[in-house]
Motif scaffolding. Structure first.
Motif, PDB file in Angstrom:
ATOM      1  N   UNK A  34       0.905  -1.319   0.079  1.00  0.00           N
ATOM      2  CA  UNK A  34      -0.047   0.152  -0.105  1.00  0.00           C
ATOM      3  C   UNK A  34       0.835   1.219   0.031  1.00  0.00           C
ATOM      4  N   UNK A  35       0.287   2.182  -0.682  1.00  0.00           N
ATOM      5  CA  UNK A  35       1.093   3.545  -0.740  1.00  0.00           C
ATOM      6  C   UNK A  35       1.170   4.330   0.698  1.00  0.00           C
ATOM      7  N   UNK A  53      -7.134   2.408  -4.012  1.00  0.00           N
ATOM      8  CA  UNK A  53      -7.775   0.911  -3.502  1.00  0.00           C
ATOM      9  C   UNK A  53      -8.582   1.069  -2.410  1.00  0.00           C
ATOM     10  N   UNK A  54      -9.068  -0.337  -1.650  1.00  0.00           N
ATOM     11  CA  UNK A  54     -10.136  -0.303  -0.726  1.00  0.00           C
ATOM     12  C   UNK A  54      -9.284   0.027   0.481  1.00  0.00           C
ATOM     13  N   UNK A  55      -7.999  -0.214   0.521  1.00  0.00           N
ATOM     14  CA  UNK A  55      -7.059  -0.026   1.587  1.00  0.00           C
ATOM     15  C   UNK A  55      -6.739   1.439   1.776  1.00  0.00           C
ATOM     16  N   UNK A  56      -6.746   2.362   0.771  1.00  0.00           N
ATOM     17  CA  UNK A  56      -6.600   3.908   1.000  1.00  0.00           C
ATOM     18  C   UNK A  56      -7.444   4.431   1.544  1.00  0.00           C
ATOM     19  N   UNK A  74     -12.565   4.413  -6.901  1.00  0.00           N
ATOM     20  CA  UNK A  74     -12.242   3.234  -6.251  1.00  0.00           C
ATOM     21  C   UNK A  74     -12.412   2.091  -6.793  1.00  0.00           C
ATOM     22  N   UNK A  75     -11.192   1.208  -6.796  1.00  0.00           N
ATOM     23  CA  UNK A  75     -11.204  -0.079  -7.531  1.00  0.00           C
ATOM     24  C   UNK A  75     -11.820  -1.300  -6.289  1.00  0.00           C
ATOM     25  N   UNK A  76     -13.063  -1.113  -6.397  1.00  0.00           N
ATOM     26  CA  UNK A  76     -13.995  -1.827  -5.380  1.00  0.00           C
ATOM     27  C   UNK A  76     -15.428  -1.520  -5.557  1.00  0.00           C
ATOM     28  N   UNK A  77     -16.516  -2.552  -5.013  1.00  0.00           N
ATOM     29  CA  UNK A  77     -17.654  -2.055  -5.216  1.00  0.00           C
ATOM     30  C   UNK A  77     -17.906  -1.279  -3.693  1.00  0.00           C
ATOM     31  N   UNK A  78     -17.244  -1.570  -2.938  1.00  0.00           N
ATOM     32  CA  UNK A  78     -17.552  -0.908  -1.467  1.00  0.00           C
ATOM     33  C   UNK A  78     -16.817   0.424  -1.317  1.00  0.00           C
ATOM     34  N   UNK A  79     -16.991   1.063  -0.446  1.00  0.00           N
ATOM     35  CA  UNK A  79     -16.505   2.673  -0.421  1.00  0.00           C
ATOM     36  C   UNK A  79     -16.280   3.006   0.938  1.00  0.00           C
ATOM     37  N   UNK A  80     -16.338   2.088   2.053  1.00  0.00           N
ATOM     38  CA  UNK A  80     -16.330   2.479   3.478  1.00  0.00           C
ATOM     39  C   UNK A  80     -14.731   3.119   3.656  1.00  0.00           C
ATOM     40  N   UNK A  81     -13.926   3.097   2.807  1.00  0.00           N
ATOM     41  CA  UNK A  81     -12.588   4.000   3.074  1.00  0.00           C
ATOM     42  C   UNK A  81     -12.745   5.080   2.444  1.00  0.00           C
ATOM     43  N   UNK A 266      -8.863  -6.209  10.524  1.00  0.00           N
ATOM     44  CA  UNK A 266      -7.732  -5.622  10.194  1.00  0.00           C
ATOM     45  C   UNK A 266      -6.953  -6.185   9.040  1.00  0.00           C
ATOM     46  N   UNK A 267      -6.814  -5.804   7.792  1.00  0.00           N
ATOM     47  CA  UNK A 267      -5.955  -6.563   7.049  1.00  0.00           C
ATOM     48  C   UNK A 267      -5.005  -5.766   6.401  1.00  0.00           C
ATOM     49  N   UNK A 268      -4.032  -6.381   6.003  1.00  0.00           N
ATOM     50  CA  UNK A 268      -3.832  -7.923   5.922  1.00  0.00           C
ATOM     51  C   UNK A 268      -3.714  -8.451   7.500  1.00  0.00           C
TER      52      UNK A 268
END
Length: 319
Positions: A34-35, A53-56, A74-81, A266-268
């Motif tokens: 991750x950046x 990404x979702x991790x950002x 956002x490269x995801x369907x989710x957007x909680x980030x 918490x990921x990873x």
């Protein structure tokens, strides 16, 4: 001066080539790292667009410090980030990648269910570790899937796709959703249930709900105690929906039979996490949408959305 785009993970050159023809494109050099936050903040300050990404973490601080920012894809369907409220206040378009990943994520969800129920991962290790010396009637005996009851929490497009797969296994399908979906009930032959009924009657409980203030921490000790002690719990949605401590204790006590997890709080996840020490847990590294076809499709959609916004057009998908 050309608008600039910052991409927070290394993507294939073939994907970003259309953007490079018209815009200044800068990209984080690592594919699987991750950046850092400080780098992201610095790059965002002068960017017209972000492909994230979702991790950002795209929070209010970042958005307020980015005066040129017009779109976040956002490269995801989710957007909680992403802080959607702050983005709306600042007039920044937020895009995600729904639909393109629906069937792929449903495939993985059902594969995770099957692997957990039939102890596929355990069996693979058993053979590869040289433990298979003879055959016995109950060697690595798992649980049947066909003709069982599956309870789906979250009947969005992915939930519907999982329900279609379950019907192919002659399963009885219950679902719980914020609102009833009468058309889906008619089309797929699924039944709406209260959360309590779903938990008490299902042989497989599959979480596919979005993470929000209503679902965060939804699964605690109380919910696992309602489930059958032969039930399998599957989470292919978001980790924070489930208390991992409560899940761990439920598995150790035998309140439920097993768990298949593609997501974690918490990921990873750390390699010494207690859930990973339990033989009845199948753990995956958040790969629900990770087929080559789908990931390339998601990337292409992000590129398409960024191009549209920077050209003053409406994006294909926005929140």
């Amino acid at each position: 001066m050309k608008p600039s785009i910052y991409i927070t993970r290394k993507l294939p050159e073939s994907i970003i080539a259309p953007l490079q023809k018209e815009f200044e494109v800068d990209m984080w050099e690592h594919e699987d790292v991750s950046v850092p936050r400080d780098v992201l903040l610095h790059k965002a300050e002068s960017a017209s667009a972000l492909l994230t990404m979702l991790s950002d973490k795209i929070d209010r601080e970042l958005l307020q410090r980015s005066p040129s920012l017009r779109v976040v894809a956002n490269l995801a369907v989710g957007h909680d980030n992403i802080d959607l409220e702050a983005a709306k206040e600042l007039g920044i378009t937020i895009c995600n990648t729904p639909d393109v990943l629906t069937e792929t994520t449903a495939d993985l969800t059902f594969a995770l269910l099957m692997a957990t129920a039939r102890r596929i991962v355990e069996a693979d290790r058993y053979v590869k570790e040289g433990k298979w010396k003879s055959w016995s009637p109950l060697l690595l005996a798992g649980l049947d899937i066909h003709h069982k009851t599956i309870g789906i929490l979250g009947m969005g497009s992915i939930g519907e796709a999982v329900a279609r797969r379950a019907k192919g296994f002659n399963m009885n399908v219950l679902y719980h959703n914020r609102s009833r979906k009468y058309a889906v009930e008619q089309d797929l032959g699924v039944q709406y249930a209260t959360l309590e009924k779903l938990l008490t009657q299902s042989d497989f409980v599959v979480v596919l709900a979005p993470l929000n203030e209503d679902t965060e921490g939804m699964f605690q000790e109380e919910q696992f105690l309602l489930m059958k002690n032969t039930a399998i719990f599957i989470n292919a949605a978001r980790g924070p929906i489930v208390s991992e401590e409560a899940l761990e204790q439920a598995l150790k006590r035998g309140d439920i039979a097993g768990a298949g997890l593609d997501v974690f709080e918490a990921e990873p996840i750390d390699a010494d996490h207690p859930l990973l020490k339990l033989h009845q847990v199948v753990a995956l590294p958040h790969i629900g949408s990770s087929s080559k076809e789908t990931r390339y499709g998601m990337m292409a959609l992000c590129v398409e959305n960024i191009h549209a916004v920077l050209k003053g057009k409406k994006p294909s998908t926005s929140l």
